[in-house]
Design a protein around this motif. Sequence first.
Motif, PDB file in Angstrom:
ATOM      1  N   SER A   1      34.367  39.482  42.951  1.00 38.69           N
ATOM      2  CA  SER A   1      33.247  38.616  42.601  1.00 38.69           C
ATOM      3  C   SER A   1      33.709  37.299  41.970  1.00 38.69           C
ATOM      4  O   SER A   1      32.965  36.332  41.963  1.00 38.69           O
ATOM      5  CB  SER A   1      32.303  39.338  41.629  1.00 38.69           C
ATOM      6  OG  SER A   1      32.937  39.557  40.395  1.00 38.69           O
ATOM      7  N   THR A   2      34.919  37.256  41.451  1.00 38.51           N
ATOM      8  CA  THR A   2      35.418  36.014  40.860  1.00 38.51           C
ATOM      9  C   THR A   2      35.998  35.084  41.916  1.00 38.51           C
ATOM     10  O   THR A   2      36.235  33.928  41.615  1.00 38.51           O
ATOM     11  CB  THR A   2      36.488  36.301  39.789  1.00 38.51           C
ATOM     12  OG1 THR A   2      37.576  37.015  40.402  1.00 38.51           O
ATOM     13  CG2 THR A   2      35.886  37.082  38.649  1.00 38.51           C
TER      14      THR A   2
ATOM     15  N   ARG B   1      35.080  43.432  40.360  1.00 40.21           N
ATOM     16  CA  ARG B   1      35.099  42.273  39.482  1.00 40.21           C
ATOM     17  C   ARG B   1      36.014  41.193  40.019  1.00 40.21           C
ATOM     18  O   ARG B   1      35.690  40.012  39.984  1.00 40.21           O
ATOM     19  CB  ARG B   1      35.557  42.673  38.073  1.00 40.21           C
ATOM     20  CG  ARG B   1      34.448  43.282  37.259  1.00 40.21           C
ATOM     21  CD  ARG B   1      34.960  43.645  35.915  1.00 40.21           C
ATOM     22  NE  ARG B   1      35.213  45.090  36.016  1.00 40.21           N
ATOM     23  CZ  ARG B   1      35.801  45.835  35.122  1.00 40.21           C
ATOM     24  NH1 ARG B   1      36.252  45.317  34.026  1.00 40.21           N
ATOM     25  NH2 ARG B   1      35.942  47.123  35.287  1.00 40.21           N
TER      26      ARG B   1
END
Length: 167
Positions: free
Chosen positions: A165-166, A162
């Motif tokens: 992906s940011t 996560r």
Amino acid sequence: MISLLGILLLTYVAAIAETAFVPTLAVYHAVPNVLALLGILWAASAGSSQLRIIEGASIGLVFDLNSGSHVGVGVVAFALLAFAVIQARAAIRCLGIVQQSMVCAPLVAGMMLIVAMGNRLFGEAVPPLSVVLWGAATTAVYSAAVSLPIWMMVDWTREVRRAASTL
């Protein structure tokens, strides 16, 4: 292809751990079921595909070969286990780590009861029902406790993905 190789390698390691290492962790004859935990974790955390049922059945085949019982009983039990986890996959992934660990207990107990019923159906000598229920319950609770650090590692890998992906 990588997924298939990954599950084969993990099943091999889990089978070795279950035969060589796990018996040393016995508490009043209860031991965690490492192969069942692998089936649950693989079906819950891997990509959503009906292929997970076949992969669960392959883990069940290894379970059957390790246990020395009728081949096919564990295959069916693990396929049903994988099917149940796939159906509840979204709900399981929304739970906290402790709740995910607690979900493992009824899944492991159900899988063990299916194996016991299948072995009884095929004429194998099975202990009395009270012993089977007690063994399934203690193994399920112990397996759920062992699964807690594993669920933590799975959650940590999700956090890394996560965060990546940011960026």
